[in-house]
Structures are given as C-alpha cells and as structure tokens.
Design a protein around this motif. Structure first.
Motif: not given
Length: 159
Positions: A25-31, A35-39, A43-50, A70-71
């Motif tokens: 859960d902490e890792v996911i919140r960090n991701v 992404a918010v910082l990248a925005d 930066l133009t793209f943020f990808g999240v893999g599976e 949302a952010h």
C-alpha cells in the motif's frame, strides 16, 4: 516535433534503509506521489505496468492510474504494458475507456502479451496456449477500437 519525456514503473517493492521491505500500500501511494511530481515538473507521460509477482505492488494499473488522474491535470497516463494475453480484451477496453473519461482524454493503453508468464497459472490459463492468446486478443482489441470503444491512443507492442 518537441522532445517528450516520461516515466514508467511497475511499483517495484523497495527496501527501507534498515532493509525491511515497504508494504504494497505504501509503494502504491508512492507511485501516485511520483506521478503528481512528474505532472508538476511538466513530463508528458507516466506509465504504470502490471505484474502479478511478489516483487511488484501494482496488479491493477488502471486503478492506480485513475487515482493519479484525480491528482494531475496535464500528464498523459498509460500502462507500461497491459498483459492482454491473460485478460479479457473487452474488459480492458471498458476499464481504459472509463479511465479516459476520468482523465479527460489523457489515457493510453499499451497492449502486449507480457514478458513474464506468471499470470497464466494464477488465472487458470494453460501456458501451452501462450502463443495463441495474444493475436486473438489483439484482433478483438482492434475491433473494439474500430467501433469507437477505444480509449485514447492504442499501441500494440510485442514483448
């Protein structure tokens, strides 16, 4: 054409200074924070893999991407590959069409068959059918796109 920069992640489970692993859960919140910082940095793209392995926290990238949407306001959001060979292509498109609506048109789905096969037995699929799953799913995905059910930009990659 302007230079575009982006980031991608699988939500790698990393260790603290004391060697203990961060909880998922902490890792996911960090991701999401990354992404918010990248925005904010433009930066133009943020990808999240599976991945469906213990060393990665993200198993449902479209959910994480919806939280990011949302952010953020500008950055394009997409997968760092959606493993189409072990998923239902119609549901993939429906999830990403929803993400595209939430993000106001910033969603991208990058389709592939995945470089690891751990999801096959996990989802009760026959690993012997690995080679035949991807083309069938990609064909279905293209039909969805042709009928206007497609979210954002669609890129099919072979992994």
């Amino acid at each position: 054409m302007a230079l575009e920069l982006g980031l991608d992640t699988f939500g790698d489970v990393t260790a603290r200074a004391d060697g203990s692993l961060l909880p998922y859960d902490e890792v996911i919140r960090n991701v999401i924070e990354q992404a918010v910082l990248a925005d904010e940095l433009g930066l133009t793209f943020f990808g999240v893999g599976e991945h469906h392995r213990e060393d990665f926290a993200v198993t449902a990238p479209e959910v994480v991407l919806a939280a990011i949407a949302a952010h953020t306001r500008q950055i394009r959001l997409g997968t760092a590959v959606t493993v189409l060979s072990s998923d239902d292509p119609i549901r993939v498109y429906e999830r990403f069409a929803t993400l595209d609506a939430i993000s106001e048109g910033r969603a991208e789905v990058i389709l592939g068959r995945g470089s690891f096969t751990e999801s096959f037995p996990l989802f009760g699929l026959d690993l012997a059918q690995y080679e035949s799953c991807s083309p069938r799913s990609s064909s279905c995905s293209r039909r969805c796109a042709a009928k206007g059910r497609s979210p954002g930009a669609v890129r099919s990659v072979r992994r």
